[in-house]
Design a protein around this motif. Structure first.
Motif, mmCIF file in Angstrom:
data_model
loop_
_atom_site.group_PDB
_atom_site.id
_atom_site.type_symbol
_atom_site.label_atom_id
_atom_site.label_comp_id
_atom_site.label_asym_id
_atom_site.label_seq_id
_atom_site.Cartn_x
_atom_site.Cartn_y
_atom_site.Cartn_z
ATOM 1 N N ASP A 31 0.852 -1.175 0.000
ATOM 2 C CA ASP A 31 0.000 0.000 0.000
ATOM 3 C C ASP A 31 0.895 1.234 0.000
ATOM 4 O O ASP A 31 1.914 1.270 0.684
ATOM 5 C CB ASP A 31 -0.902 0.021 1.229
ATOM 6 C CG ASP A 31 -1.896 -1.135 1.236
ATOM 7 O OD1 ASP A 31 -2.292 -1.579 0.139
ATOM 8 O OD2 ASP A 31 -2.288 -1.571 2.329
ATOM 9 N N TYR A 81 1.019 5.258 0.766
ATOM 10 C CA TYR A 81 0.334 6.301 1.526
ATOM 11 C C TYR A 81 0.912 7.667 1.202
ATOM 12 O O TYR A 81 2.107 7.810 0.966
ATOM 13 C CB TYR A 81 0.507 6.056 3.028
ATOM 14 C CG TYR A 81 -0.238 4.863 3.540
ATOM 15 C CD1 TYR A 81 -1.502 5.009 4.102
ATOM 16 C CD2 TYR A 81 0.312 3.590 3.471
ATOM 17 C CE1 TYR A 81 -2.203 3.918 4.582
ATOM 18 C CE2 TYR A 81 -0.376 2.493 3.944
ATOM 19 C CZ TYR A 81 -1.636 2.660 4.496
ATOM 20 O OH TYR A 81 -2.323 1.569 4.956
ATOM 21 N N LYS A 82 0.033 8.664 1.222
ATOM 22 C CA LYS A 82 0.440 10.065 1.188
ATOM 23 C C LYS A 82 -0.121 10.656 2.475
ATOM 24 O O LYS A 82 -1.339 10.774 2.622
ATOM 25 C CB LYS A 82 -0.109 10.782 -0.036
ATOM 26 C CG LYS A 82 0.409 12.194 -0.181
ATOM 27 C CD LYS A 82 0.015 12.787 -1.508
ATOM 28 C CE LYS A 82 0.669 14.137 -1.695
ATOM 29 N NZ LYS A 82 0.326 14.697 -3.001
ATOM 30 N N SER A 130 -3.331 8.893 4.333
ATOM 31 C CA SER A 130 -4.312 8.364 3.378
ATOM 32 C C SER A 130 -3.664 7.414 2.389
ATOM 33 O O SER A 130 -2.618 7.724 1.808
ATOM 34 C CB SER A 130 -4.967 9.511 2.595
ATOM 35 O OG SER A 130 -5.616 10.396 3.467
ATOM 36 N N ILE A 131 -4.306 6.268 2.173
ATOM 37 C CA ILE A 131 -3.817 5.335 1.164
ATOM 38 C C ILE A 131 -4.203 5.883 -0.210
ATOM 39 O O ILE A 131 -5.338 6.289 -0.433
ATOM 40 C CB ILE A 131 -4.363 3.910 1.382
ATOM 41 C CG1 ILE A 131 -3.760 2.951 0.378
ATOM 42 C CG2 ILE A 131 -5.866 3.867 1.372
ATOM 43 C CD1 ILE A 131 -4.058 1.495 0.648
ATOM 44 N N VAL A 132 -3.220 5.958 -1.109
ATOM 45 C CA VAL A 132 -3.477 6.532 -2.427
ATOM 46 C C VAL A 132 -3.321 5.525 -3.560
ATOM 47 O O VAL A 132 -3.803 5.750 -4.667
ATOM 48 C CB VAL A 132 -2.588 7.767 -2.699
ATOM 49 C CG1 VAL A 132 -2.958 8.907 -1.750
ATOM 50 C CG2 VAL A 132 -1.113 7.427 -2.600
ATOM 51 N N THR A 145 -6.907 7.127 -5.903
ATOM 52 C CA THR A 145 -7.441 8.488 -5.934
ATOM 53 C C THR A 145 -8.181 8.804 -7.224
ATOM 54 O O THR A 145 -9.096 9.613 -7.227
ATOM 55 C CB THR A 145 -6.327 9.521 -5.716
ATOM 56 O OG1 THR A 145 -5.301 9.307 -6.690
ATOM 57 C CG2 THR A 145 -5.730 9.394 -4.327
#
Length: 59
Positions: A13, A15-16, A19-21, A38
């Motif tokens: 996964d 993340y940014k 939040s998982i992007v 996204t």
């Protein structure tokens, strides 16, 4: 900044912040499936490095 969390089942996964992007899935033939959450973009990449470049361009 993007953070990678490997899940141990040939997936990771991305993340940014918190939040998982995106999600990566390593295929048996060595390619990497990329799913950018996204915007719903799906693509195959030759390796994880190219997959991360795809994600970086889209988020």
């Amino acid at each position: 900044m993007l953070t990678i969390q490997h899940n141990g089942d040939n997936t990771a996964d991305i993340y940014k912040g918190i939040s998982i992007v995106a999600r990566l899935a390593r295929q048996a033939n060595g390619t990497v499936a990329v799913k950018v959450l996204t915007d719903g973009h799906d693509e195959m990449a030759d390796d994880e490095q190219k997959a991360l470049l795809i994600i970086k361009e889209r988020v």
